[in-house]
Design a protein around this motif. Structure first.
Motif, short mmCIF file in Angstrom:
data_model
loop_
_atom_site.label_atom_id
_atom_site.label_comp_id
_atom_site.label_asym_id
_atom_site.label_seq_id
_atom_site.Cartn_x
_atom_site.Cartn_y
_atom_site.Cartn_z
N ALA A 134 -18.53 14.16 -4.46
CA ALA A 134 -18.52 13.93 -5.90
C ALA A 134 -17.86 12.60 -6.26
N GLY A 135 -17.52 11.79 -5.25
CA GLY A 135 -16.91 10.49 -5.50
C GLY A 135 -15.43 10.56 -5.85
N ILE A 136 -14.77 11.65 -5.48
CA ILE A 136 -13.37 11.85 -5.85
C ILE A 136 -12.46 11.66 -4.64
N ALA A 137 -11.39 10.92 -4.83
CA ALA A 137 -10.31 10.78 -3.85
C ALA A 137 -9.03 11.25 -4.53
N THR A 138 -8.26 12.08 -3.85
CA THR A 138 -7.06 12.66 -4.45
C THR A 138 -5.81 12.10 -3.79
N PHE A 139 -4.85 11.70 -4.63
CA PHE A 139 -3.57 11.18 -4.17
C PHE A 139 -2.45 11.88 -4.92
N VAL A 190 0.86 -1.19 0.00
CA VAL A 190 0.00 0.00 0.00
C VAL A 190 0.90 1.24 0.00
N VAL A 191 0.71 2.12 -0.97
CA VAL A 191 1.54 3.32 -1.07
C VAL A 191 0.77 4.60 -0.77
N ALA A 192 -0.56 4.53 -0.71
CA ALA A 192 -1.36 5.71 -0.40
C ALA A 192 -2.72 5.28 0.11
N GLY A 193 -3.22 6.05 1.08
CA GLY A 193 -4.55 5.81 1.60
C GLY A 193 -4.54 4.85 2.77
N PRO A 194 -5.71 4.50 3.23
CA PRO A 194 -6.99 4.81 2.60
C PRO A 194 -7.44 6.24 2.90
N VAL A 195 -8.15 6.79 1.94
CA VAL A 195 -8.85 8.06 2.10
C VAL A 195 -10.29 7.84 1.68
N GLN A 196 -11.16 8.73 2.10
CA GLN A 196 -12.56 8.62 1.70
C GLN A 196 -12.86 9.58 0.57
N THR A 197 -13.72 9.11 -0.35
CA THR A 197 -14.14 9.96 -1.45
C THR A 197 -15.02 11.10 -0.92
N ASN A 198 -15.00 12.20 -1.65
CA ASN A 198 -15.84 13.34 -1.28
C ASN A 198 -17.26 13.14 -1.84
#
Length: 65
Positions: free
Chosen positions: A32-37, A22-30
């Motif tokens: 609009a369904g977008i997750a930024t990395f 795993v190199v990024a996250g977890p994050v939650q989508t906003n």
């Protein structure tokens, strides 16, 4: 269905296994369904997503150009 999914957990790996490298996250989508990395170009990544009651196509493979 192609509709945005809010509050989904999204994470990025460098292998085709959801819990390895795993190199990024977890994050939650906003909303609009977008997750930024912030990811490095030229690397092949695997995007994973999960939310109860939602079926995602996992993983989605992509490379940053």
């Amino acid at each position: 269905s192609g509709l945005p999914v809010a509050d989904a957990d999204v994470w990025i790996t460098t292998t085709n296994h959801p819990s390895a490298a795993v190199v990024a996250g977890p994050v939650q989508t906003n909303g609009a369904g977008i997750a930024t990395f912030m990811l490095d170009p030229g690397v092949t990544y695997y995007r994973w997503a999960q939310k109860d009651g939602t079926n995602f196509i996992n993983p989605q493979i992509f490379t940053i150009t």
